[in-house]
Structures are given as C-alpha cells and as structure tokens.
Design a protein around this motif. Sequence first.
Motif, PDB file in Angstrom:
ATOM      1  N   LYS A  33       0.823  -1.208   0.000  1.00  0.00           N
ATOM      2  CA  LYS A  33       0.000   0.000   0.000  1.00  0.00           C
ATOM      3  C   LYS A  33       0.860   1.261   0.000  1.00  0.00           C
ATOM      4  N   PHE A  37       0.925   4.007  -3.087  1.00  0.00           N
ATOM      5  CA  PHE A  37       0.704   5.445  -2.872  1.00  0.00           C
ATOM      6  C   PHE A  37       1.887   6.274  -3.371  1.00  0.00           C
ATOM      7  N   THR A  40       2.352   7.168  -7.106  1.00  0.00           N
ATOM      8  CA  THR A  40       1.528   8.219  -7.730  1.00  0.00           C
ATOM      9  C   THR A  40       2.127   9.608  -7.546  1.00  0.00           C
ATOM     10  N   THR A 107      -3.778  10.160  -6.840  1.00  0.00           N
ATOM     11  CA  THR A 107      -3.037  10.110  -5.573  1.00  0.00           C
ATOM     12  C   THR A 107      -3.987   9.955  -4.388  1.00  0.00           C
ATOM     13  N   ALA A 110      -5.473   6.563  -4.247  1.00  0.00           N
ATOM     14  CA  ALA A 110      -4.506   5.610  -3.694  1.00  0.00           C
ATOM     15  C   ALA A 110      -4.581   5.611  -2.166  1.00  0.00           C
ATOM     16  N   VAL A 111      -4.816   6.794  -1.586  1.00  0.00           N
ATOM     17  CA  VAL A 111      -5.015   6.871  -0.137  1.00  0.00           C
ATOM     18  C   VAL A 111      -6.290   6.126   0.255  1.00  0.00           C
ATOM     19  N   SER A 113      -7.544   3.697  -1.194  1.00  0.00           N
ATOM     20  CA  SER A 113      -7.345   2.260  -1.434  1.00  0.00           C
ATOM     21  C   SER A 113      -6.818   1.535  -0.211  1.00  0.00           C
ATOM     22  N   ILE A 114      -6.503   2.264   0.835  1.00  0.00           N
ATOM     23  CA  ILE A 114      -6.055   1.632   2.076  1.00  0.00           C
ATOM     24  C   ILE A 114      -7.139   0.724   2.642  1.00  0.00           C
ATOM     25  N   SER A 260     -12.811   3.597  -3.867  1.00  0.00           N
ATOM     26  CA  SER A 260     -11.552   4.154  -4.378  1.00  0.00           C
ATOM     27  C   SER A 260     -11.485   4.083  -5.887  1.00  0.00           C
TER      28      SER A 260
END
Length: 506
Positions: A33, A37, A40, A107, A110-111, A113-114, A260
Amino acid sequence: MNLTYVLSLLVFAPLLGVVVLAFVPKTQEKTIKLVGFLATLPTLLISLAIYFHYLAGKSLKDFSVSAEWIQFGGFKEFDKNFFAVHYELAVDGFSMIMVLLTAIVATLAAVASIHIKKEWKGYFMLFLILEVGMLGVFAAQNLILFFIFFEVTLVPMFFLIGKWGYFEKEKAAYSFLIYNGLGSAILLIVIMILFSRTGTSNIEVLREFVNSPDAKWVAPISEAGKYGLLFALLVAFGVKLPIFPLHSWMLRVHVQAPPSVVMIHSGILLKIGAFGLIRFGMGIFPEQFKTLGLLLAVLGVINLLYGAFLAFIQKDFKMVLAYSSISHMGIVLIGLGALNEAGIQGAIFQVVSHGLISAFLFFLVAVFYERTGTTLIENLGGIAKGMPLAAGFLLAGAMASLGLPGMSGFVSEFMAFLGLFKEVPVLAAVGTLGIIMTAVYLLRAVLGMTFGQSHREFVGITDIKSFEWVPVITLMALIVLIGVFPSVLSGPLQKTVEAIMLGLGG
C-alpha cells in the motif's frame, strides 16, 4: 533546458511502481500500500511543476515531444509525415488541467485504497497501469496514440471492478467492458477513416486539414461524411460521458465498484467523454458541430432532469451519487450546446468541478462504508452522532454539488446556464428545474443520513482518521479555491476557449 522528456516521464512514472511491486511479496500489505501510494507522487509533482511553469509565463510547448514511430506505405521519401504515426505528447491549457486533475485524484484514490481488504499487490499494479492510461489520454497529440491509451484504461478498470467490487461485481465489470468496448470500436472506425483519407493522425494537423478549403485529401470526405464522423464521435464519447440512454452501465459501476475505484471512474474516466467531444468533435469538425448545438442542449437538459428526478427516489446513497453524475454531465452538454464562450467555459469548468466533487463524495462513501458496512440512507440515519466531522464534510460536499456560491459547482453551473440563456432561453428555463431538484435530492439524502431517524447506535464509532484527512482537506480546499478564485482555471483555459470559438466562427 531540454524539457521534452518531461511529459513522457509524467505519463509513464507510475510504471516504476508496477516494477517495484512485482518484487514485493504479496503478503506484505503495508509495504504494498505504501509503494502504491508513493508511485503516484512523481506524476503529481511533475504535473504541478508544469502548472507552475505555465504560471511563470513560459510556454507549454516547451514540453512537446515528437519522435518517429510507425511508417505506413512507401511515402517516407515523398513526405516523412505522410501515413506516419509519431510518438507525440503535448499539453495546452485544457489538457494540462486534465492531467493535473488526474494526478490529484489518482493520488487521493490511492489513499482511499487503504480500505482494500484482499490481494493488494494485484490491485495496486492494475491501479497504476490505469493511471498511465488516463494520463496518456490527455497528453496524446495524435489520434492513434490517444486510442491506445484509451484502450489501456479499459482492461485494468474491468479487473478492478470485477475482482474487488461488491455483490454483482462481475455483471458491472462486463457491462462496463461491453458498452465502452462498443464505444471504442466506433472511435477506432472514425480514427481509421480520418487517417486513411488525410494521411495524418496528428490532432493539430487534422484540425487545420479538415477545415482548410485548399487541403489535398488522399480521398476527400463529403459534407455528409463529416456529419457521419461527428455523429459517430458523439456516440463513442457519449457512452463514456454518459449521455442518456447510454448510461445504464455506469450505474452498475458506481454501485458495485469499490469507492476508491469509483473516485477514479467518476472523477476522471467519465471526463474523457467530455474531453473527446471538445477536443475532437468541436476541434476537428467545428462547422458541423454548430448544427448539433440545439441537439446537445436538449440532450443536456434530458440528462439533467432524468438524473435529478431518479436520484430523488433512491434509497442507496451510491445510487444517488450515480444518478447525480448523469445529471451533472448534462450541464456539460448544456454548456457545449450553447456554442458561445460562456457556455463552453462553463462546460469545461463543470468537467473539473465535478471531477473534484464526485471524488470527494465517494471518498466519504468509503469512510462511511468502512465504519458501518452499508450505504443505505435509512441505515445511516443519525450518523452525525458518531461521526460529526465526516457528516459535516458530507454536507459541505453536497452544498458544492448543488452549486452553493463560493464553491466550484456554482461557477460551472452559472456559466453553462448563462451561455444557454443567451441562445435558447426557454430550454434553459426548463433546465433550471434540474438545478432545483439537485438541491432537493442531495439535501434529502444527506440530511436523512446525518440527522435522520436512527436505527442503530453510533456511539464509539471512529470519525475521520489521520490519513483520511489528506483527501478530505485537499479536495475541499480545491473546490473552494476554484469557487472563490475561478481564475486558477479560466487563465489556462482562455486560449483553448478562444481557439474553439475561432473554429466555430465566434
């Protein structure tokens, strides 16, 4: 200083993350993860550098790159550009803004996506490939390269929906692939006809070629043929936007894909439809496009009203946002259909504004779903008791979406409708019903969630966490910034709008 490599670096930088992830064991969740992140960030930093390069008064042409790639036929000795496809990347004000929007949303997604619970390695590898495709779409300077990047976005998106989505994820993934695949097929036919008839795929050259009375065609296209190609572009990009009735696939994606991924889909991928209509429809066929102005305005009002009225009766907040996206894309069509400077600028503002607002709202959907396991409005009633900060930001996002002055939604809606009122006031007046309905369905949904009848206790539930503040604050700050200082967009877009108006004869 040679800056021609910058755009290539910007577009393909996420692939470095894919390479690194290939060597990370699939069980190391935190490492995967973090790499996903961090991969990006180079693109985000480069896109910001390009934007500040422009603000410093320097030319965006400094970043243009063109290199020989594919040569068809034996025309190289006659003319090296004849039936040649070059590797060409470039940005103007409009595409620069879209690249920056893509980098920001990717970006922040991607956060978000945690919250992905399984197979993180495959998820982030596909996520980063998807980002490459989106960036390439907006930076490509010829149609064939544009189409390649356009196709690159389809495959990872299909798997991101089908593998990491919810209960009916496979159905949503195949709907996405079938509809967008058909749109891609139509787009490819248009590109091949233009390439075979003109001998070039360069967007700028095509724009000059098709509209020049002295152009030496390989095989001329009749006036009816130009209308046919424009209509095909309208269908191809209309699927992506989407235009009613080509919208049903998008509803499934918004509901079944993980939040996400929907941040990317709603915030960026839908905007490729608007980008294509503006860049290729208006840009290459301006004379023909003028005759479709009323049709686009009517389709826009239909989108606006259809989405607004159906959003009002939804019980799932994700469905409310899905129909809201259809409704708000109607404002883009209304602005383009006005065929004047205010309308076109409003349409482009709406593309950017909705990209930020939809990403913001779907991030909050991820936050609520992570805590409660539901997105049903009734089941979230009274959530403000346990999550007051998240509930407050949800209300702020709804205010931005319904066009509260001081936020980006107001600027885009005001300019789009101003443009249409100048040309077709009766149709614009009908369209304002959609604006009223937007306030009704958003306030109904948001107030029902935050202060509605509570069916469970939310005591002790976690509010916005530390890392979740980054997307929330960033997106809200950008929404307010554009609403208060619209010149941050209108400045870079000015030359683009002027060029479009010149082509339209305005």
